[in-house]
Structure formats: C-alpha cells, structure tokens
Design a protein around this motif. Structure first.
Motif, PDB file in Angstrom:
ATOM      1  N   HIS A 146       0.338  -0.972  -0.318  1.00 15.58           N
ATOM      2  CA  HIS A 146       0.008   0.127  -0.184  1.00 15.58           C
ATOM      3  C   HIS A 146       0.870   1.805  -0.268  1.00 15.58           C
ATOM      4  N   LEU A 147       2.249   1.321   0.673  1.00 16.49           N
ATOM      5  CA  LEU A 147       3.054   2.305   0.660  1.00 16.49           C
ATOM      6  C   LEU A 147       3.590   2.710  -0.515  1.00 16.49           C
ATOM      7  N   LEU A 148       3.840   1.954  -1.141  1.00 13.67           N
ATOM      8  CA  LEU A 148       4.963   2.006  -2.396  1.00 13.67           C
ATOM      9  C   LEU A 148       3.978   2.060  -3.428  1.00 13.67           C
ATOM     10  N   LEU A 149       2.434   1.703  -2.872  1.00 12.96           N
ATOM     11  CA  LEU A 149       1.497   2.917  -4.655  1.00 12.96           C
ATOM     12  C   LEU A 149       1.178   3.698  -4.113  1.00 12.96           C
ATOM     13  N   LEU A 150       0.709   4.200  -2.827  1.00 14.67           N
ATOM     14  CA  LEU A 150       0.834   5.762  -1.914  1.00 14.67           C
ATOM     15  C   LEU A 150       1.850   6.541  -2.964  1.00 14.67           C
ATOM     16  N   ALA A 151       3.429   6.378  -3.141  1.00 17.00           N
ATOM     17  CA  ALA A 151       4.498   6.583  -3.044  1.00 17.00           C
ATOM     18  C   ALA A 151       4.663   6.751  -4.745  1.00 17.00           C
ATOM     19  N   LEU A 152       4.243   6.012  -5.206  1.00 13.94           N
ATOM     20  CA  LEU A 152       3.845   5.934  -7.269  1.00 13.94           C
ATOM     21  C   LEU A 152       2.542   7.166  -7.614  1.00 13.94           C
ATOM     22  N   THR A 153       1.823   6.983  -6.744  1.00 14.17           N
ATOM     23  CA  THR A 153       0.926   7.542  -6.827  1.00 14.17           C
ATOM     24  C   THR A 153       1.867   9.087  -7.231  1.00 14.17           C
ATOM     25  N   ALA A 154       1.551   9.695  -5.687  1.00 13.43           N
ATOM     26  CA  ALA A 154       2.261  10.584  -5.105  1.00 13.43           C
ATOM     27  C   ALA A 154       3.379  10.962  -5.941  1.00 13.43           C
ATOM     28  N   TYR A 155       4.337   9.931  -6.996  1.00 13.49           N
ATOM     29  CA  TYR A 155       5.216  10.797  -7.436  1.00 13.49           C
ATOM     30  C   TYR A 155       5.177  11.319  -8.934  1.00 13.49           C
ATOM     31  N   PHE A 156       3.456  10.259  -9.633  1.00 13.66           N
ATOM     32  CA  PHE A 156       3.391  10.025 -10.793  1.00 13.66           C
ATOM     33  C   PHE A 156       2.470  11.369 -10.506  1.00 13.66           C
ATOM     34  N   GLY A 157       2.326  12.098  -9.506  1.00 14.22           N
ATOM     35  CA  GLY A 157       0.790  12.938  -8.933  1.00 14.22           C
ATOM     36  C   GLY A 157       1.975  13.981  -9.654  1.00 14.22           C
ATOM     37  N   ILE A 158       3.030  14.509  -8.959  1.00 14.32           N
ATOM     38  CA  ILE A 158       3.953  15.375  -9.061  1.00 14.32           C
ATOM     39  C   ILE A 158       4.717  15.320 -10.658  1.00 14.32           C
ATOM     40  N   VAL A 159       5.068  14.507 -11.037  1.00  8.47           N
ATOM     41  CA  VAL A 159       5.572  14.760 -12.431  1.00  8.47           C
ATOM     42  C   VAL A 159       4.773  14.909 -13.445  1.00  8.47           C
ATOM     43  N   THR A 160       2.875  14.293 -13.021  1.00  8.60           N
ATOM     44  CA  THR A 160       2.093  14.784 -13.726  1.00  8.60           C
ATOM     45  C   THR A 160       1.793  16.289 -14.364  1.00  8.60           C
ATOM     46  N   THR A 161       1.687  17.038 -13.038  1.00 12.61           N
ATOM     47  CA  THR A 161       1.119  17.854 -12.976  1.00 12.61           C
ATOM     48  C   THR A 161       2.318  19.330 -12.885  1.00 12.61           C
ATOM     49  N   THR A 162       3.471  19.316 -12.671  1.00  7.96           N
ATOM     50  CA  THR A 162       4.481  20.142 -12.127  1.00  7.96           C
ATOM     51  C   THR A 162       5.343  20.081 -13.894  1.00  7.96           C
ATOM     52  N   PRO A 163       4.612  21.837 -14.344  1.00  8.25           N
ATOM     53  CA  PRO A 163       5.194  22.182 -15.957  1.00  8.25           C
ATOM     54  C   PRO A 163       6.934  21.224 -16.370  1.00  8.25           C
ATOM     55  N   ASN A 164       7.216  21.793 -17.400  1.00 10.90           N
ATOM     56  CA  ASN A 164       8.267  20.747 -18.133  1.00 10.90           C
ATOM     57  C   ASN A 164       8.647  22.581 -18.036  1.00 10.90           C
ATOM     58  N   PRO A 165      10.147  22.986 -17.344  1.00 11.11           N
ATOM     59  CA  PRO A 165      11.025  23.681 -17.538  1.00 11.11           C
ATOM     60  C   PRO A 165      11.213  24.122 -18.946  1.00 11.11           C
ATOM     61  N   HIS A 166      11.596  23.360 -19.288  1.00 10.59           N
ATOM     62  CA  HIS A 166      12.576  22.983 -21.199  1.00 10.59           C
ATOM     63  C   HIS A 166      10.980  22.884 -22.363  1.00 10.59           C
ATOM     64  N   THR A 167      10.316  23.555 -21.781  1.00 14.16           N
ATOM     65  CA  THR A 167       9.117  23.387 -22.490  1.00 14.16           C
ATOM     66  C   THR A 167       8.841  24.797 -22.828  1.00 14.16           C
ATOM     67  N   PRO A 168       8.583  25.303 -24.529  1.00  9.19           N
ATOM     68  CA  PRO A 168       8.592  26.591 -25.094  1.00  9.19           C
ATOM     69  C   PRO A 168       7.393  27.287 -24.363  1.00  9.19           C
ATOM     70  N   PRO A 169       7.290  28.151 -23.606  1.00 10.00           N
ATOM     71  CA  PRO A 169       5.676  28.692 -23.206  1.00 10.00           C
ATOM     72  C   PRO A 169       4.928  29.393 -25.043  1.00 10.00           C
ATOM     73  N   LYS A 170       3.417  28.610 -24.412  1.00  4.53           N
ATOM     74  CA  LYS A 170       3.357  28.529 -25.156  1.00  4.53           C
ATOM     75  C   LYS A 170       2.021  30.054 -25.846  1.00  4.53           C
ATOM     76  N   THR A 171       2.644  30.458 -27.655  1.00  2.00           N
ATOM     77  CA  THR A 171       1.907  31.731 -27.660  1.00  2.00           C
ATOM     78  C   THR A 171       0.036  32.089 -28.659  1.00  2.00           C
ATOM     79  N   PRO A 172      -0.319  32.607 -28.469  1.00  2.00           N
ATOM     80  CA  PRO A 172      -1.595  33.296 -28.255  1.00  2.00           C
ATOM     81  C   PRO A 172      -1.279  33.260 -29.981  1.00  2.00           C
TER      82      PRO A 172
END
Length: 172
Positions: A146-172
């Motif tokens: 349970h702890l391992l899966l909870l840690a993986l969930t937290a890790y992927f939650g942080i990775v998918t919600t944190t913006p990538n600094p190497h991606t150029p900003p979107k222009t309108p």
C-alpha cells in the motif's frame, strides 16, 4: 430422489434425512446399463455428511477485536484492511489514471487500469499468505505494498502536474 415431505433429524450423529412418499431413479449400471427405472418409496432414510469446519472458516468468523498477535490472525487482520486501503489508494490515483491527451479516447486506459488493480489485489493476497506462513513479518507486511503504491501515486501526481521548464511557453 423426489419426495412429498421430509425432515432432518439433528439429534442423530451424523444427521439423518427422512423422506416420505417419494420416487427415486434406479439405474443398474452393471446388470443392464441401458435401463433406468422409477421406484416408489414410502419412507427413505439418508445419512448426511458431517460438516467439516476448517481453521480458515473459524478464523474468518472471528470478530476483529478477538484477533490475537499470531501470524494467522495478523494475516486475517491485514486481509480485512486491504480492500479498504486499496479503494482509498485507487480513489486518490483516479485523477492520474483518467488523464488523456487531446484526440485520444478517454477509454484507452481502462484495460491497463484493470490489469494494474488485479495485479495489486493478487500481490496483496500473496503477501497475506506469506504472513500466515511466517515467511514475511506481519509488519509492514501487506501494508508495504500500500505504501509503495501510494508513493508511486504521489510521484506520478507531482511529475504530471509540474510544468516542464524546457518546454517553450505557448503563444496565443
């Protein structure tokens, strides 16, 4: 066997089943295997097998507060906690599992999610069996998964919600 009435006599050991006014199929497989006859009876008495109560049935019937510190009881306690914890963890992971990219079907992740959940439940069952056999210590036991899966969930939650600094900003 078919009967109009019957009752079980619980006072005999092993219990007896008494049937009244019935019919039974009679097949004489050695003498004439091709013929089956229907016999009438007024009274028939059948011996019922004694119920065999296994240790797992008795353990499953205990209340949670009656479980001791033995490995079998610790395994049973964790087996009772596992479905609730699994549901909680998958509820927390659900937003991550439901994300899909544009032009992608929202249902393309259903099969991997079911496979992941079935693998998770099978691993939990294996861990509780290992606890019962004293191959694995009771603590952390299945809680480690349970702890391992909870840690993986937290890790992927942080990775998918944190913006990538190497991606150029979107222009309108």
């Amino acid at each position: 066997m078919f009967a109009q009435s019957g009752h079980i006599d619980p006072h005999t050991t092993p219990p007896q089943l008494h049937l009244n006014n019935g019919q039974r199929l009679n097949w004489q497989h050695l003498e004439r295997p091709e013929t089956i006859s229907l016999d009438q009876f007024q009274h028939a008495q059948l011996t019922l097998p004694s119920p065999q109560i296994t240790a797992s049935d008795r353990l499953r019937n205990l209340e949670s507060h009656q479980l001791s510190q033995s490995p079998a009881h610790q395994s049973e306690r964790q087996k009772r906690h596992n479905p609730a914890l699994a549901l909680l963890i998958f509820t927390l992971a659900l937003p991550l599992l439901c994300q899909s990219k544009p032009r992608q079907s929202p249902y393309h992740k259903i099969l991997p999610i079911f496979l992941l959940f079935s693998l998770y439940l099978n691993l939990l069952d294996t861990l509780t069996t290992l606890i019962k056999k004293t191959t694995l210590p009771a603590y952390p036991g299945s809680y480690s998964l349970h702890l391992l899966l909870l840690a993986l969930t937290a890790y992927f939650g942080i990775v998918t919600t944190t913006p990538n600094p190497h991606t150029p900003p979107k222009t309108p």
